[in-house]
Design a protein around this motif. Sequence first.
Motif, PDB file in Angstrom:
ATOM      1  N   TYR A 185       0.850  -1.200   0.000  1.00 17.87           N
ATOM      2  CA  TYR A 185       0.000   0.000   0.000  1.00 17.87           C
ATOM      3  C   TYR A 185       0.884   1.248   0.000  1.00 17.87           C
ATOM      4  CZ  TYR A 185      -4.819  -1.746   0.507  1.00 17.87           C
ATOM      5  OH  TYR A 185      -6.053  -2.300   0.280  1.00 17.87           O
ATOM      6  N   ASP A 186       1.962   1.233   0.828  1.00 16.93           N
ATOM      7  CA  ASP A 186       2.835   2.417   0.957  1.00 16.93           C
ATOM      8  C   ASP A 186       3.550   2.754  -0.340  1.00 16.93           C
ATOM      9  OD1 ASP A 186       2.095   2.581   3.540  1.00 16.93           O
ATOM     10  OD2 ASP A 186       3.924   1.657   4.380  1.00 16.93           O
ATOM     11  N   THR A 187       3.868   1.747  -1.135  1.00 14.14           N
ATOM     12  CA  THR A 187       4.679   1.993  -2.335  1.00 14.14           C
ATOM     13  C   THR A 187       3.867   1.781  -3.614  1.00 14.14           C
ATOM     14  OG1 THR A 187       5.387  -0.319  -2.175  1.00 14.14           O
ATOM     15  CG2 THR A 187       6.892   1.327  -1.255  1.00 14.14           C
ATOM     16  N   PHE A 188       2.535   1.709  -3.465  1.00 15.69           N
ATOM     17  CA  PHE A 188       1.676   1.381  -4.618  1.00 15.69           C
ATOM     18  C   PHE A 188       1.760   2.442  -5.724  1.00 15.69           C
ATOM     19  CE2 PHE A 188      -2.499   1.566  -6.767  1.00 15.69           C
ATOM     20  CZ  PHE A 188      -2.512   0.285  -7.303  1.00 15.69           C
ATOM     21  N   ASP A 189       1.914   1.973  -6.961  1.00 20.08           N
ATOM     22  CA  ASP A 189       1.918   2.883  -8.112  1.00 20.08           C
ATOM     23  C   ASP A 189       1.033   2.247  -9.188  1.00 20.08           C
ATOM     24  OD1 ASP A 189       2.381   4.261 -10.416  1.00 20.08           O
ATOM     25  OD2 ASP A 189       4.558   3.900 -10.488  1.00 20.08           O
ATOM     26  N   LYS A 190      -0.058   2.923  -9.466  1.00 18.83           N
ATOM     27  CA  LYS A 190      -1.059   2.392 -10.400  1.00 18.83           C
ATOM     28  C   LYS A 190      -0.465   2.031 -11.760  1.00 18.83           C
ATOM     29  CE  LYS A 190      -5.802   3.378 -11.558  1.00 18.83           C
ATOM     30  NZ  LYS A 190      -6.034   1.965 -11.404  1.00 18.83           N
ATOM     31  N   ASP A 191       0.600   2.777 -12.152  1.00 19.54           N
ATOM     32  CA  ASP A 191       1.184   2.537 -13.475  1.00 19.54           C
ATOM     33  C   ASP A 191       2.267   1.461 -13.461  1.00 19.54           C
ATOM     34  OD1 ASP A 191      -0.430   4.479 -14.558  1.00 19.54           O
ATOM     35  OD2 ASP A 191       0.952   6.066 -13.868  1.00 19.54           O
ATOM     36  N   ASN A 192       2.511   0.903 -12.280  1.00 21.03           N
ATOM     37  CA  ASN A 192       3.524  -0.151 -12.222  1.00 21.03           C
ATOM     38  C   ASN A 192       3.036  -1.265 -11.284  1.00 21.03           C
ATOM     39  OD1 ASN A 192       5.874  -1.665 -12.198  1.00 21.03           O
ATOM     40  ND2 ASN A 192       6.884  -0.339 -10.674  1.00 21.03           N
ATOM     41  N   ILE A 193       2.177  -2.126 -11.828  1.00 21.83           N
ATOM     42  CA  ILE A 193       1.615  -3.226 -11.031  1.00 21.83           C
ATOM     43  C   ILE A 193       2.678  -4.332 -10.975  1.00 21.83           C
ATOM     44  CG2 ILE A 193      -0.272  -4.929 -10.864  1.00 21.83           C
ATOM     45  CD1 ILE A 193      -1.127  -1.983 -10.419  1.00 21.83           C
ATOM     46  N   ARG A 194       3.214  -4.552  -9.771  1.00 20.27           N
ATOM     47  CA  ARG A 194       4.389  -5.423  -9.642  1.00 20.27           C
ATOM     48  C   ARG A 194       4.050  -6.886  -9.440  1.00 20.27           C
ATOM     49  NH1 ARG A 194       6.182  -1.707  -4.715  1.00 20.27           N
ATOM     50  NH2 ARG A 194       3.939  -1.902  -4.485  1.00 20.27           N
ATOM     51  N   ASP A 195       2.917  -7.147  -8.821  1.00 26.29           N
ATOM     52  CA  ASP A 195       2.612  -8.537  -8.438  1.00 26.29           C
ATOM     53  C   ASP A 195       1.117  -8.663  -8.126  1.00 26.29           C
ATOM     54  OD1 ASP A 195       2.347  -7.299  -5.941  1.00 26.29           O
ATOM     55  OD2 ASP A 195       4.485  -7.538  -5.567  1.00 26.29           O
ATOM     56  N   ILE A 196       0.717  -9.850  -7.627  1.00 27.08           N
ATOM     57  CA  ILE A 196      -0.709 -10.105  -7.373  1.00 27.08           C
ATOM     58  C   ILE A 196      -1.253  -9.164  -6.291  1.00 27.08           C
ATOM     59  CG2 ILE A 196      -2.299 -11.835  -6.409  1.00 27.08           C
ATOM     60  CD1 ILE A 196      -0.877 -13.943  -8.057  1.00 27.08           C
ATOM     61  N   THR A 197      -0.450  -8.880  -5.261  1.00 26.54           N
ATOM     62  CA  THR A 197      -0.923  -7.967  -4.204  1.00 26.54           C
ATOM     63  C   THR A 197      -1.261  -6.609  -4.816  1.00 26.54           C
ATOM     64  OG1 THR A 197       0.532  -9.105  -2.674  1.00 26.54           O
ATOM     65  CG2 THR A 197      -0.352  -7.010  -1.918  1.00 26.54           C
ATOM     66  N   ASP A 198      -0.369  -6.081  -5.650  1.00 27.48           N
ATOM     67  CA  ASP A 198      -0.640  -4.790  -6.312  1.00 27.48           C
ATOM     68  C   ASP A 198      -1.915  -4.867  -7.151  1.00 27.48           C
ATOM     69  OD1 ASP A 198       1.387  -3.249  -5.372  1.00 27.48           O
ATOM     70  OD2 ASP A 198       2.595  -3.265  -7.216  1.00 27.48           O
ATOM     71  N   SER A 199      -2.085  -5.978  -7.866  1.00 27.10           N
ATOM     72  CA  SER A 199      -3.242  -6.024  -8.765  1.00 27.10           C
ATOM     73  C   SER A 199      -4.536  -6.084  -7.944  1.00 27.10           C
ATOM     74  CB  SER A 199      -3.133  -7.177  -9.757  1.00 27.10           C
ATOM     75  OG  SER A 199      -3.641  -8.342  -9.223  1.00 27.10           O
ATOM     76  N   LEU A 200      -4.490  -6.689  -6.754  1.00 27.69           N
ATOM     77  CA  LEU A 200      -5.691  -6.718  -5.911  1.00 27.69           C
ATOM     78  C   LEU A 200      -5.966  -5.333  -5.324  1.00 27.69           C
ATOM     79  CD1 LEU A 200      -5.113 -10.202  -4.215  1.00 27.69           C
ATOM     80  CD2 LEU A 200      -6.883  -9.641  -5.878  1.00 27.69           C
ATOM     81  N   ILE A 201      -4.884  -4.627  -4.931  1.00 24.13           N
ATOM     82  CA  ILE A 201      -5.067  -3.261  -4.413  1.00 24.13           C
ATOM     83  C   ILE A 201      -5.662  -2.386  -5.524  1.00 24.13           C
ATOM     84  CG2 ILE A 201      -3.852  -1.175  -3.605  1.00 24.13           C
ATOM     85  CD1 ILE A 201      -1.801  -3.062  -2.250  1.00 24.13           C
ATOM     86  N   ASP A 202      -5.119  -2.566  -6.720  1.00 24.73           N
ATOM     87  CA  ASP A 202      -5.604  -1.798  -7.872  1.00 24.73           C
ATOM     88  C   ASP A 202      -7.101  -2.050  -8.072  1.00 24.73           C
ATOM     89  OD1 ASP A 202      -5.199  -0.104 -10.058  1.00 24.73           O
ATOM     90  OD2 ASP A 202      -5.191  -1.816 -11.428  1.00 24.73           O
ATOM     91  N   HIS A 203      -7.483  -3.302  -7.897  1.00 22.89           N
ATOM     92  CA  HIS A 203      -8.875  -3.670  -8.077  1.00 22.89           C
ATOM     93  C   HIS A 203      -9.771  -2.933  -7.084  1.00 22.89           C
ATOM     94  CE1 HIS A 203     -11.128  -6.568 -10.458  1.00 22.89           C
ATOM     95  NE2 HIS A 203     -12.062  -6.231  -9.589  1.00 22.89           N
ATOM     96  N   CYS A 204      -9.299  -2.832  -5.845  1.00 19.98           N
ATOM     97  CA  CYS A 204     -10.093  -2.129  -4.823  1.00 19.98           C
ATOM     98  C   CYS A 204     -10.250  -0.668  -5.231  1.00 19.98           C
ATOM     99  CB  CYS A 204      -9.385  -2.149  -3.472  1.00 19.98           C
ATOM    100  SG  CYS A 204      -9.224  -3.763  -2.796  1.00 19.98           S
ATOM    101  N   GLU A 205      -9.138  -0.080  -5.719  1.00 20.46           N
ATOM    102  CA  GLU A 205      -9.177   1.336  -6.074  1.00 20.46           C
ATOM    103  C   GLU A 205     -10.207   1.581  -7.176  1.00 20.46           C
ATOM    104  OE1 GLU A 205      -5.789   3.660  -5.828  1.00 20.46           O
ATOM    105  OE2 GLU A 205      -5.975   2.892  -3.766  1.00 20.46           O
TER     106      GLU A 205
END
Length: 521
Positions: free
Chosen positions: A275-295
């Motif tokens: 969450y602290d390092t999340f960047d919508k334009d750089n989805i790094r892994d499954i955790t990022d893609s799930l956070i992106d989904h919530c957003e």
Amino acid sequence: MALMVLPLLGPVSVSESLVALATLCVVYLLLQLQRKKIPEGLSPLPGPKPLPIIGNVLEVGNNPHLSLTAMSKRYGPVYQVQIGTRPVVVIGGNEVVRQALIKQGEDFSGRPDLYSFGFINDGKSLAFSSDQAGVWRARRKLALSALRSFATLEGESPEYSCALEEHISKEGLYLVERLTSVMKQDGSFDPFRHIVVSVANVICGMCFGRRYSHDDQELVSLVNLSDEFGQVVGSGNPADFIPFLRFLPSKTMKKFVDLNNRFNAFVQRIVHQHYDTFDKDNIRDITDSLIDHCEDRKLDENSNVQVSDEKIVGIVNDLFGAGFDTISTALSWSVLYMVAYPEIQEKLHQEIKEKVGLERTPRLSDKADLPYLEAFILEIFRHTSFLPFTIPHCTTKDTSLNGHFIPKDTCVFINQWQVNHDTDLWKDPSSFCPDRFLTADGTELNKLEGEKVMIFGMGKRRCIGELIGRSEVFLFLAILLQRLQFSALPGESPDMTPEYGLTMKHKRCQLYACARTEAQG
Ligand code: HEM
């Protein structure tokens, strides 16, 4: 089961026992009153007569996969036992399992609200919680799409067909290095101890974008405790079925709760860092893609199902948990069988030597050229049936099976072990024989035979990590077989007795590995 109950009972005073007994009697009477009337044309389920309070616990015993298979000979492919105060329907015949999970899939797609399941992923597990159907369906869809997109993502280097292959291949080579250095240092190695870290690293790479050293104490101790997890959530844990046991001190349950807390804290910390390092334009892994989904709140637009952010990002906890224990258990058993059947190990190595060679690392695309390895893996799945039951199911409405009435909210055990050892389906099921999965001339895989093996469940709750599971088992084994030769320590032979749990494991042991001198780096 009597033996399984005993460790759960600590010192108990006489008054505590009397209160517990009285409570149980009241619960028992209430349950009797609640019994539903059986609709006309349907019959009650057959099954052994239960004793008051403990039900059929003593007959079920310590190895439910064996005792329930034996009971099926007496009562048929679908019958009822009572574990503690709770009726459980057991389904073990191949045809009836298919009827229940595929043709009547919706009716049997629930999960029971078992006590132990409430501790997994803080009660928010995709696999274990008794989520309402719409919520479970939405989360499952999301998990499947996250896994699929990351499994097929391009690898960093062009020599790999996808990121999954790259992760497995690199971890497989690290594992060979690791085993070689442990052999040099200690003269023997514990297969599960090292395999589980390599396998956990593959799923960590996909879920969290990182890997851990084989010496990382936090990861090593966490993933090496998975036996304790499986022992509690395997079908038939007494505290899930005999309510008063949960009020008594139990070392097993305490360890289980601690393990779940540690596991949740480990994943939570990584999720917060994401969450602290999340960047919508750089989805790094499954955790990022799930956070992106919530957003984006783009979840299941058609169903109006509201799923909290916590439950969406919490999916990663399930993927990580399910993604290492199952595969490590399959691989660790495979190594043990290679040791127990050295002639089969030699044949597997020869197949790789001829079809892949010893210069390059095997790839996923070699599968079609390695039918004997494929047959070996299927026979490991069948013979060990190391997931003897699926995760327990539950009926979502009043239903019937084979002419028997089954009320809504009934707990259902699906006996995969029985399907894999059914004498009507398999010739000499107790013998270990990979050739049974080859065509008559022994040159190709007999796919129809392979489809009879049941290890990933089937229907609505079928495992969502099957493709990853099959790919990992294949590629790790191909790499190990190409480079190492495994054997027992002098004068010892491997103990193949499984220890019952959600995943049945072999006893921890020490084995010997030496480099295949002809294999190149
Ligand atoms: C050899 C490896 C594996 C085996 C044998 C296996 C087997 C199973 C089985 C038997 C079930 C329960 C099916 C049921 O209740 O009817 C299951 C569920 C599940 N598996 Fe696997 N699994 C493996 C690998 C994986 C991997 C690698 C992942 C994820 C990365 C995964 C994720 C899940 C999830 C999330 C569920 C719950 C599905 C639901 O309840 O809807 N599994 N698996």
